[in-house]
Design a protein around this motif. Structure first.
Motif, PDB file in Angstrom:
ATOM      1  N   LEU A 197      18.223  -5.569 -22.616  1.00  0.00           N
ATOM      2  CA  LEU A 197      17.607  -5.180 -21.351  1.00  0.00           C
ATOM      3  C   LEU A 197      18.578  -5.333 -20.196  1.00  0.00           C
ATOM      4  O   LEU A 197      18.597  -4.522 -19.271  1.00  0.00           O
ATOM      5  N   GLU A 198      19.416  -6.363 -20.244  1.00  0.00           N
ATOM      6  CA  GLU A 198      20.398  -6.579 -19.183  1.00  0.00           C
ATOM      7  C   GLU A 198      21.379  -5.411 -19.122  1.00  0.00           C
ATOM      8  O   GLU A 198      21.802  -5.000 -18.040  1.00  0.00           O
ATOM      9  N   ASP A 201      19.778  -2.590 -17.329  1.00  0.00           N
ATOM     10  CA  ASP A 201      19.642  -2.956 -15.918  1.00  0.00           C
ATOM     11  C   ASP A 201      20.970  -2.818 -15.184  1.00  0.00           C
ATOM     12  O   ASP A 201      21.034  -2.362 -14.035  1.00  0.00           O
ATOM     13  N   GLN A 202      22.057  -3.203 -15.837  1.00  0.00           N
ATOM     14  CA  GLN A 202      23.375  -3.174 -15.222  1.00  0.00           C
ATOM     15  C   GLN A 202      23.949  -1.762 -15.116  1.00  0.00           C
ATOM     16  O   GLN A 202      24.606  -1.428 -14.129  1.00  0.00           O
ATOM     17  N   ILE A 207      16.141   4.950 -16.673  1.00  0.00           N
ATOM     18  CA  ILE A 207      15.795   4.366 -17.965  1.00  0.00           C
ATOM     19  C   ILE A 207      14.544   5.054 -18.485  1.00  0.00           C
ATOM     20  O   ILE A 207      13.558   5.221 -17.753  1.00  0.00           O
ATOM     21  N   THR A 220      13.953   4.477 -12.445  1.00  0.00           N
ATOM     22  CA  THR A 220      15.024   3.506 -12.235  1.00  0.00           C
ATOM     23  C   THR A 220      14.526   2.137 -12.703  1.00  0.00           C
ATOM     24  O   THR A 220      13.330   1.939 -12.938  1.00  0.00           O
ATOM     25  N   ALA A 221      15.441   1.184 -12.834  1.00  0.00           N
ATOM     26  CA  ALA A 221      15.043  -0.160 -13.254  1.00  0.00           C
ATOM     27  C   ALA A 221      14.017  -0.743 -12.287  1.00  0.00           C
ATOM     28  O   ALA A 221      13.014  -1.333 -12.708  1.00  0.00           O
ATOM     29  N   GLU A 222      14.232  -0.567 -10.992  1.00  0.00           N
ATOM     30  CA  GLU A 222      13.308  -1.133 -10.011  1.00  0.00           C
ATOM     31  C   GLU A 222      11.951  -0.450 -10.066  1.00  0.00           C
ATOM     32  O   GLU A 222      10.909  -1.098  -9.905  1.00  0.00           O
ATOM     33  N   LYS A 225      10.098  -1.878 -13.040  1.00  0.00           N
ATOM     34  CA  LYS A 225       9.657  -3.261 -12.806  1.00  0.00           C
ATOM     35  C   LYS A 225       8.399  -3.307 -11.942  1.00  0.00           C
ATOM     36  O   LYS A 225       7.539  -4.172 -12.122  1.00  0.00           O
ATOM     37  N   ASP A 296      10.964  -8.590 -14.739  1.00  0.00           N
ATOM     38  CA  ASP A 296      12.253  -8.009 -15.086  1.00  0.00           C
ATOM     39  C   ASP A 296      12.049  -6.991 -16.196  1.00  0.00           C
ATOM     40  O   ASP A 296      10.914  -6.715 -16.618  1.00  0.00           O
ATOM     41  N   LEU A 297      13.152  -6.420 -16.700  1.00  0.00           N
ATOM     42  CA  LEU A 297      13.024  -5.390 -17.724  1.00  0.00           C
ATOM     43  C   LEU A 297      12.463  -5.937 -19.032  1.00  0.00           C
ATOM     44  O   LEU A 297      11.886  -5.186 -19.818  1.00  0.00           O
TER      45      LEU A 297
END
Length: 313
Positions: A197-198, A201-202, A207, A220-222, A225, A296-297
């Motif tokens: 997941l990191e 996110d990075q 996604i 997007t990741a945000e 979330k 978080d993801l």
């Protein structure tokens, strides 16, 4: 398919016998971006990459890669893409330099051009010093970097990275992330499948979460979330008695007596935080430590793919 799209998939289906792995998948990937494909084992990630690479024929739907139909224009697709799969393409009996030279010949590069291209990539991926050694002597991180270097020999416009950092140590993983960022900065498109997941996110601009052969969420990741509840303020208290009193002040909270902490659900902005502190202060509760936790993801992944299927991807 829009000209700014590198990949356009609509209604993609694929079955193995009576088992349907992809059941109407829709996916669009913009050029010059990193698009991550997340999902549990058996979700269909690797099958999707194999179809997009022309290694498997779709069972239904339409798929265009860099403007080409993957069935009727498969040769055009293959000439423009690079693939780094879960199984390394590195030949352990050859040296690093020989593996690179082999790829240069397969891409019909002239001797001078091929030699220059290989030397440049070996240098950029910090493999020059080891290039005369058999690849069988390389560490896992070095083999992964060599695998990616071999993929880059043909200057692909689009690269599929199928769980590229599985088994790598944190330093090797971050080195590969840097290489991915360099490629995107140069205009290359990356489709990344991963269970880290990191990593998504990075690296990822967008996604897509794949489950049951379909995209169940995308953004997007945000954005992802924000779809999942779970924000809370964690309070730690000096004694068990203090924590026991706090449970009555915050009746909807989650106590963790072994850590003397209390998770108070709700917003995590300044106003919500001030409200928690005011209630604790009014009740005369001493707080030893406070921390704010947002989803978080990992939370997104578990919320959207909360199954335990373990069948081939």
């Amino acid at each position: 398919m829009r000209s700014e799209d590198a990949i356009a998939v609509a209604g993609l289906r694929r079955s193995y016998g009576e088992r349907e792995v992809l059941s109407g998948l829709d996916l669009t990937v913009a050029r010059g971006t990193v698009h991550a494909l997340l999902g549990p084992n058996g979700a269909g990630k690797t099958t999707t990459v194999q179809i997009l690479s022309t290694l498997l024929r779709p069972g239904g739907g339409s798929v265009r890669v860099l403007g080409h139909d993957i069935v009727t224009e498969a040769a055009d697709v293959r000439s423009a893409i690079g693939v780094t799969g879960q199984v390394s393409a590195v030949d352990g009996l050859l040296t690093g330099a020989e593996n690179m030279q082999l790829m240069a010949r397969l891409h019909h590069l002239g001797h001078a051009e091929g030699a220059a291209r290989c030397a440049d990539l070996l240098d950029r991926l910090d493999l020059t010093a080891a290039s005369s050694r058999p690849a069988s002597t390389y560490s896992g991180g070095m083999r992964r970097r060599l695998d990616l270097a071999m993929t880059l020999v043909g200057r692909p416009q689009l690269i599929y990275l199928d769980e590229p950092t599985t088994g790598l140590d944190p330093r090797s993983r971050r080195a590969l992330w840097d290489i991915v960022r360099e490629q995107v900065a140069a205009g290359v498109t990356i489709l990344l499948t991963t269970q880290y997941l990191e990593e998504a996110d990075q690296l990822a601009d967008r996604i897509a979460v794949l489950d049951g052969g379909r995209i169940v969420a995308e953004g997007t990741a945000e954005e992802l979330k924000r779809q999942v509840p779970g924000g809370h303020v964690r309070l730690r208290f000096p004694t068990a008695d203090d924590m026991a009193r706090a449970v009555h002040v915050f009746p909807s909270s989650l106590p963790k007596p072994e850590y003397l902490t209390l998770d108070v659900p709700g917003g995590t902005d300044v106003l919500a935080l001030r409200s928690v502190l005011d209630r604790a202060d009014a009740a005369g509760l001493p707080i030893a430590e406070l921390s704010v936790h947002t989803p978080d993801l990992d939370d997104v992944f578990l919320a959207l793919t909360g199954n335990t299927r373990k069948v081939p991807a």
